[in-house]
Design an enzyme around this catalytic site. Structure first.
Site, PDB file in Angstrom:
ATOM      1  CB  SER A 240      -0.929   0.007   1.223  1.00 19.26           C
ATOM      2  OG  SER A 240      -0.173  -0.114   2.415  1.00 19.26           O
TER       3      SER A 240
ATOM      4  CG  HIS B 200      -2.679  -0.295  -3.193  1.00 19.95           C
ATOM      5  ND1 HIS B 200      -2.867   1.033  -2.874  1.00 19.95           N
ATOM      6  CD2 HIS B 200      -2.947  -0.984  -2.054  1.00 19.95           C
ATOM      7  CE1 HIS B 200      -3.231   1.128  -1.614  1.00 19.95           C
ATOM      8  NE2 HIS B 200      -3.289  -0.077  -1.102  1.00 19.95           N
TER       9      HIS B 200
ATOM     10  CD  GLU C 147      -3.152   3.826  -5.546  1.00 17.66           C
ATOM     11  OE1 GLU C 147      -3.059   5.059  -5.567  1.00 17.66           O
ATOM     12  OE2 GLU C 147      -2.681   3.128  -4.624  1.00 17.66           O
TER      13      GLU C 147
ATOM     14  CG  ASN D 127      -2.627   4.372   1.179  1.00 17.46           C
ATOM     15  OD1 ASN D 127      -3.786   4.585   1.533  1.00 17.46           O
ATOM     16  ND2 ASN D 127      -2.125   3.150   1.114  1.00 17.46           N
TER      17      ASN D 127
END
Length: 686
Positions: free
Chosen positions: A420, A441, A453, A491
């Site tokens: 992540s 991801h 992702e 993130n």
């Protein structure tokens, strides 16, 4: 009957019994989107049918994908820009009303997707029959675009099945299965797909008599006094879910229904005016833009065979187990590996529970479970087309795993990490084939979050990237390609928001206040509830990875919670106490006054980091950035994403607010590189 008439989008035929079949087959398109040309041709056909008076008319689609996906959205965008929405809505209404008034029986034969304008088209027919098939979906999802049905949906559906059933269908936009549509009376009959047209002809000859109870309910719930009682109740229920200032369309829809009289013409008039007004709102502009961005993301994996049939997942924790379960649900053969069976079994149990809820029948559940196999020894690596690593966030442990499994790979096997936040440059050393290594991801919960992702690095083979994008599409997800820098896109943007909220919590701002202010802005879930849902351990791990890169610090208090075993929802206690999967939010002192800049302190760090991501080339352009953040974090969709938010507020305004926050609270709020980008000042159009 149609001599001398030539059509691009409709095919017409007449059988020996005088029944006319109208087949919608939009030219140069794999789906039927209802455009002005489609409507104009239908108007000519209906005009001729009104004169000729055939024995009956059947409408159906020649497209394998379904009946019709709805109105042509790109055309609608042009109408909004030209301020001709009202004119074009009225035109569509007139065509459908002419169809509804034909002096002969009409039946719509529906298969696959029948959405929006397609659903309104079948409502203008006397009767409807649907293919009894999982692919059949009938719905009116216009509220998701910031508008509501405009070609007669609000005028006809409540009178067909009753307001108490019709309003939720239009207010949520959720589609109906064929069986559910039959139960509600939206369709009059279902038939096996192969017999759809034959059964449609039978329905023409022997029309279905609607049950008295259905007719009585339809009349009673639309009676003027009942509308005046029901409407405020529906408004209250809707207001509990969405704010009127954020999403005006559901409230406008209720108003149109409440004030519509018994005559169809008045109801259509109110409907058209309401849609035209909504089409000019920023919410509609942004939601239509989000829809078009979603279509762009879906198209990223189009036209490519990923060459992936077998998937091997290493790591049967929550993420790895759920990735494996979802891939098997979508038809892939999946092997799931972990150190011992005791780590794999909970993932298999979760998968079975998920399949039982989604697939219903024991045969389908067992078929899905048959595609998902425990593989403690890791034998599946050698026969997989794709191996997904989903172990804990430790670069050394990941590299050690790659060294063990990569020598067993098939020639074109892809290696993907579900990390992540760890940059791929840290994970790549030692790989024999770095060109076939990338990040996939996924987001938690895997079954609900639409985004993946696809993480790039400078040695990635472009063909492998395309295969990965196509794999995401086959999973029913929307992929966005991102640069493999720390935190990638989602993130990296989400973490400053969460860390600032946790800092505010450590300063004494009550958790419910933080969540309430975020939801006022339009976030689907507040940051404290989100941190508990994701897990405070995950937040701390990602925070430690990203904090130095972002120039931030982990606020105090989180480590104490973790040491006490209070990681959030999964432990039943974190920043909140959790009961039955829901947070118990304590009462806040009614005299408590939140800081005036509270919302800006939480939201603007996200916006600031979005600008930095754009400057760093984390994604290819501003539109993809907005799409990734909306689908990955739930960032207020009606605002169109962080870059669109800057455009609406004005870049100078937002930058000035950041500078004020930096002056009051510290350098972490200083505007980052990229605020001079031309992308921040482009006009706000869908």
């Amino acid at each position: 009957m149609f001599e001398g008439l030539r059509f691009n989008h409709w095919k017409t035929s007449v059988d020996e019994g005088g029944i006319v079949t109208l087949t919608l087959d939009r030219a140069d398109s794999s789906v039927n989107a209802i455009s002005r040309e489609v409507l104009d041709e239908l108007a000519q056909i209906v005009e001729r049918l009104a004169i000729e008076k055939p024995a009956g008319v059947i409408l159906h689609s020649a497209k394998a994908s379904g009946f019709a996906v709805g109105a042509d959205i790109k055309e609608f965008v042009r109408y909004a820009a030209q301020d001709t929405v009202l004119e074009n809505i009225r035109h569509g209404q007139q065509v459908f009303e002419s169809l509804a008034r034909l002096p002969c029986p009409t039946v719509a034969a529906v298969h696959g997707a029948c959405m929006g304008g397609g659903a309104e088209l079948i409502l203008a027919c006397r009767q409807r029959i649907a293919a009894d098939d999982e692919q059949t979906k009938i719905g009116l999802p216009e509220v998701m675009l910031g508008i509501h049905p405009g070609w007669g949906g609000t005028a006809r559906l409540p009178r067909l099945i009753g307001a108490t059933e019709a309003l939720p269908i239009m207010l949520t936009g959720r589609p109906l299965s064929a069986r559910r549509a039959l139960a509600l009376g939206v369709v009059d009959r279902v038939a096996p797909p192969a017999e759809l047209l034959a059964e449609a002809r039978a329905l023409l000859r022997r029309p279905h008599a609607r049950p008295f109870a259905q007719r009585a309910k339809a009349w009673a719930t639309n009676w003027w006094p009942v509308r005046q009682i029901l409407a405020p109740m529906v408004v209250k229920q809707t207001a509990a879910k969405v704010r009127k200032e954020h999403y005006p369309a559901p409230f406008a829809l209720i108003d149109v229904w409440q004030n519509g009289g018994s005559g169809i013409q008045q109801r259509l008039k109110l409907e058209a005016r309401s849609v035209a007004k909504l089409a000019q709102t920023p919410t509609a502009h942004n939601l239509i833009r989000v829809f078009l961005l979603q279509e762009r993301l879906k198209g990223a994996g189009g036209g490519v065979d990923p060459g992936i049939r077998r998937v091997h997942v290493v790591g049967a924790g929550v993420m790895g187990g759920d990735i494996a379960a979802w891939a098997a649900y979508k038809g892939f053969d999946v092997t799931l590996q972990d150190r011992e069976m005791k780590f794999v079994q909970p993932a298999l149990d979760r998968a079975r529970n998920f399949y039982e809820k989604k697939l219903k029948t024991p045969e389908k559940v067992e078929a899905a479970m048959g595609r998902l196999r425990a593989d403690v020894e890791g034998a599946g690596v050698a026969t997989a087309d794709l191996a997904i690593e989903a172990i804990y966030e430790n670069p050394e442990a990941k590299r050690e795993l790659y060294a063990k499994i990569e020598p067993q790979f098939r020639a074109q096997e892809i290696l993907a990490t579900n990390t992540s936040s760890i940059p791929l440059d840290e994970l790549r050393p030692g790989l024999a084939a770095p060109q076939r290594f990338l990040g996939l991801h996924f987001f938690n919960p895997v079954a609900q979050m639409p985004l993946i992702e696809v993480v790039r690095h400078d040695q990635l083979n472009p063909t492998v990237e395309k295969r990965a994008l196509a794999f995401c599409k086959a999973l029913g997800k929307v992929p966005v390609a991102v640069k493999g820098t720390p935190g990638f896109l989602v993130n990296r943007i989400l973490m400053p928001y969460l860390l600032e909220a946790l800092r505010l919590y450590s300063e004494g701002v009550p958790c419910p206040v933080l969540d309430r202010e975020a939801k006022k802005f339009g976030m689907p879930m507040g940051p404290i509830e989100l941190a508990d849902t994701v897990g405070l351990d995950v937040c701390a791990s990602v925070g430690k990875e990203l904090a130095p890169f972002l120039g931030l610090e982990l606020p105090p208090g989180i480590e104490d919670k973790l040491e006490a075993g209070k990681r959030g929802k999964k432990d039943g206690q974190g920043l909140y106490v959790w009961q039955d999967g829901k947070p118990v939010k304590p009462e806040v002192d009614p005299d408590y006054t939140p800081p005036p800049d509270l919302q800006d302190r939480m939201i603007l760090p996200m916006v600031n980091e979005a600008v930095a991501c754009l400057a760093d080339g984390v994604v290819d352009d501003a539109e993809l950035l907005d799409a990734g953040v909306i689908f990955g974090t739930g960032f207020a969709p009606f605002r169109g994403g962080p870059i669109q938010y800057i455009r609406s507020e004005g870049a100078a305004n937002v930058r000035g607010r950041l500078e004020q926050l930096a002056h009051r609270h510290g350098e972490r709020f200083l505007p980052k590189q990229g605020w001079d980008s031309p992308a921040l000042s482009q006009p706000m159009t869908p």
